[in-house]
Design an enzyme around this catalytic site. Structure first.
Site, PDB file in Angstrom:
ATOM      1  N   LEU A   1      16.021  48.048  -4.826  1.00 24.43           N
ATOM      2  CA  LEU A   1      16.341  48.977  -3.873  1.00 24.43           C
ATOM      3  C   LEU A   1      15.458  50.188  -3.589  1.00 24.43           C
ATOM      4  O   LEU A   1      15.418  50.706  -2.459  1.00 24.43           O
ATOM      5  CB  LEU A   1      17.674  49.338  -3.723  1.00 24.43           C
ATOM      6  CG  LEU A   1      18.645  47.976  -3.169  1.00 24.43           C
ATOM      7  CD1 LEU A   1      20.034  48.216  -3.357  1.00 24.43           C
ATOM      8  CD2 LEU A   1      18.207  47.718  -1.737  1.00 24.43           C
TER       9      LEU A   1
ATOM     10  N   THR B   1      25.273  47.857  -5.376  1.00 26.43           N
ATOM     11  CA  THR B   1      24.313  47.433  -4.263  1.00 26.43           C
ATOM     12  C   THR B   1      24.288  48.686  -3.193  1.00 26.43           C
ATOM     13  O   THR B   1      23.412  49.261  -2.678  1.00 26.43           O
ATOM     14  CB  THR B   1      24.445  46.289  -3.432  1.00 26.43           C
ATOM     15  OG1 THR B   1      24.497  45.227  -4.370  1.00 26.43           O
ATOM     16  CG2 THR B   1      23.454  45.976  -2.442  1.00 26.43           C
TER      17      THR B   1
ATOM     18  N   PHE C   1      20.986  47.956 -12.164  1.00 32.04           N
ATOM     19  CA  PHE C   1      19.775  47.368 -12.058  1.00 32.04           C
ATOM     20  C   PHE C   1      19.493  47.450 -10.825  1.00 32.04           C
ATOM     21  O   PHE C   1      18.242  46.970 -10.408  1.00 32.04           O
ATOM     22  CB  PHE C   1      19.761  46.137 -12.636  1.00 32.04           C
ATOM     23  CG  PHE C   1      20.315  44.939 -11.765  1.00 32.04           C
ATOM     24  CD1 PHE C   1      21.587  44.536 -11.368  1.00 32.04           C
ATOM     25  CD2 PHE C   1      19.251  44.126 -11.248  1.00 32.04           C
ATOM     26  CE1 PHE C   1      21.785  43.607 -10.827  1.00 32.04           C
ATOM     27  CE2 PHE C   1      19.541  42.777 -10.437  1.00 32.04           C
ATOM     28  CZ  PHE C   1      20.791  42.730 -10.159  1.00 32.04           C
ATOM     29  N   LYS C   2      20.409  47.271  -9.554  1.00 32.15           N
ATOM     30  CA  LYS C   2      19.989  47.433  -8.187  1.00 32.15           C
ATOM     31  C   LYS C   2      18.809  48.349  -7.610  1.00 32.15           C
ATOM     32  O   LYS C   2      18.074  47.914  -6.741  1.00 32.15           O
ATOM     33  CB  LYS C   2      21.203  47.330  -7.169  1.00 32.15           C
ATOM     34  CG  LYS C   2      21.918  45.876  -7.647  1.00 32.15           C
ATOM     35  CD  LYS C   2      23.192  45.742  -6.912  1.00 32.15           C
ATOM     36  CE  LYS C   2      23.600  44.351  -7.059  1.00 32.15           C
ATOM     37  NZ  LYS C   2      24.413  44.195  -8.407  1.00 32.15           N
ATOM     38  N   ASP C   3      18.747  49.374  -8.553  1.00 34.01           N
ATOM     39  CA  ASP C   3      17.701  50.237  -8.224  1.00 34.01           C
ATOM     40  C   ASP C   3      16.320  49.509  -8.391  1.00 34.01           C
ATOM     41  O   ASP C   3      15.298  50.424  -7.629  1.00 34.01           O
ATOM     42  CB  ASP C   3      17.721  51.512  -9.094  1.00 34.01           C
ATOM     43  CG  ASP C   3      19.170  52.534  -8.924  1.00 34.01           C
ATOM     44  OD1 ASP C   3      19.677  52.455  -7.850  1.00 34.01           O
ATOM     45  OD2 ASP C   3      19.392  52.878  -9.951  1.00 34.01           O
TER      46      ASP C   3
END
Ligand SMILES: *Cc1c(COP(=O)(O)O)cnc(C)c1O
Length: 495
Positions: free
Chosen positions: A116, A146, A111-113
């Site tokens: 980011l 991350t 989900f950090k995409d």
């Protein structure tokens, strides 16, 4: 009207959104927060007809008020494109009565995409807006996801360098492989002999050093952060909660104004804080259910009002949530203290000196929408097996913590409110733990054999991000002691 940002630890020093994004962390060590939480300017009905990108604009423009329409739309267009393997960007999958919001369709299948992929564009836009000349050095501590997502986002973005520290023995083999094979001449990846909190503390110390900052400036560099403490990470995460509600409304799964609960597998408290912000924007969110693994510092905080990091750090099968200092909680503390920086300062001093703090009853009363729950490693595996046997849908371990907590919550409360579960990683990212839960005979397989077996089991093709690991050469192999982190940074930058 311009929405301004200030530190959670001081009453003055207002900055614009773009300045807050550039600085990452405030000079006093606090986190940037908006001076007030903005409201959506469109109704959920209007939003229900929009694409992800259109929704992103409607949400983000309320927070990033010093970006022009053209600038913001340009950032959104560059971020949410074919890097995602579905046009919906964040699809909802209904399984066993809950809606899984799949946040793992970007470049690194976690989900950090979601944030980011846009942060580098927000940052380079912010540089231009503020006539800054320095080269940006992104310094990041990662518990696994991350790091790779930041590396993928910043690789070869001109005017930036990115340095990532990860716990050498605290990430999954696939996570490590993803990072050490990262391409891009401006990318640097270093393992540390310590855990995630050590990495995070080391990075924070460098951010806080005036002396280091001065030396960087002389060489034409400035640090910025891609960690979830950067407000430019948080704001894009608000989008998908708005989008999820709007989509469910559009599909008739919710009626106008009907409440929706969210369950979020939580570590640093960023993702669930974004849901809290979405609620304040006007999304009819009921309960915010915070799901923890065995490092249940947040669960204990929500049930007792005491945050206490003095405990054993446990490595679990949901490693991206193996965290004892939830940095983003500071923002919530600030909000429930009625935006009084003095309260945050005092509690964060306690946390630093004694490793614990207790909030007042008045502050606790403001947490009434939050619920906490935990799942240990065995329960996490059981949640994966249970849903798979019932529906054929395969969860990753982090999402499984949330799934378990949701089931427990539903049983205990009888609350049948429609519920969205933040699905934070593809099961392919944590294939070994996932396959252990659904296929006991798979233990002897190699990592890549497991991937193929998982693909057959889940009836889902192997994501491109994993496929390419089969042949990617290793480009980074440095390891250092925690104390040597700054020396590594100085070496890389030639200070
Ligand atoms: C980072 C991460 C989390 C925790 O999110 P926070 O915003 O830190 O609470 C959960 N699941 C996965 C897969 C992650 O990568």
């Amino acid at each position: 009207m311009n929405l301004m940002y200030k530190s959670t630890r001081s009453e003055d020093g207002l900055v614009t959104a773009s300045q807050a994004i550039l600085q990452g962390l405030a000079a006093d060590g606090g986190l940037f927060v908006p001076t007030e939480l903005p409201k959506l300017s469109l109704s959920m009905e209007q939003l229900s007809k929009m694409t992800y990108q259109e929704t992103a604009y409607e949400v983000m423009k309320r927070f990033l008020t010093d970006f022009t329409e053209e600038e913001l739309k340009d950032c959104i267009r560059r971020a949410y494109d074919e890097k995602f393997d579905t046009e919906e960007i964040a699809p909802l999958v209904k399984a066993d009565g809950a809606y899984y919001l799949e946040l793992f369709h970007g470049a690194t299948i976690a989900f950090k995409d979601m944030a980011l992929s846009i942060l580098p564009h927000l940052m380079t836009t912010a540089v231009k807006k503020n006539n800054s000349r320095e080269e940006i050095v992104i310094l990041t501590a990662t518990s696994g996801d991350t790091g790779k997502a930041a590396l993928a986002g910043f690789a070869d973005v001109s005017g930036t360098k990115i340095i990532v520290f990860y716990p050498k023995h605290g990430v999954s083999p696939i996570q490590e492989k993803q990072m050490v094979t990262q391409r891009g001449d401006n990318t640097f990846v270093i393992g540390i002999e310590g855990n995630f909190d050590d990495a995070q503390t080391g990075v924070k110390r460098m951010f806080g050093s005036a002396e280091l900052k001065e030396r960087l400036l002389r060489k034409g560099f400035r640090f910025s952060s891609a960690n979830s403490i950067n407000i430019g990470r948080l704001v894009p995460q608000v989008v998908y909660y708005v989008y999820a509600y709007a989509k469910l409304l559009g599909e008739g799964e919710l009626t106008a104004g009907e409440l929706m609960n969210v369950v979020v597998p939580t570590g640093n408290f960023g993702n669930i804080l974004a849901a809290y912000y979405a609620k304040h924007m006007g999304v009819p969110i009921g309960k915010l259910i915070c799901a923890s693994n065995e490092n249940k510092v947040l669960y204990d905080f929500l049930s007792t009002g005491c945050y206490d990091r003095n405990r054993e750090f446990i490595l679990t099968n949901s490693p991206s949530m193996d965290i004892l200092i939830s940095s983003n909680l500071e923002r919530l503390i600030y909000h429930i203290a009625d935006d009084q920086a003095s309260v945050t300062v005092e509690l964060m001093e306690r946390l630093k000196n004694e490793g614990r703090y207790t909030i007042t009853e008045g502050m606790r009363a403001k947490l009434s929408d939050f619920r906490g729950g935990t799942a240990n490693q065995k329960e996490t595996g059981e949640a994966i097996a249970r849903l798979y046997e019932k529906t054929g849908y395969v969860l990753d371990t982090h999402t499984a913590v949330a799934s378990y907590v949701y089931e427990q919550y539903r049983r205990q409360t009888g609350d049948t409110t429609k519920t969205v579960i933040a699905s934070t990683a593809s099961p392919f990212k944590f294939a070994r733990s996932v396959m252990e839960a659904v296929d006991a005979g798979s233990g002897a397989l190699s990592d890549m054999e497991l991937i193929d077996r998982l693909s057959e089991t889940a009836n889902v093709p192997v994501p491109e991000a994993v496929e390419e690991l089969r042949t990617a050469p290793i480009r980074h192999d440095r390891v250092c002691e925690t104390e040597a982190m700054q020396a590594e940074v100085e070496r890389i930058l030639g200070l």
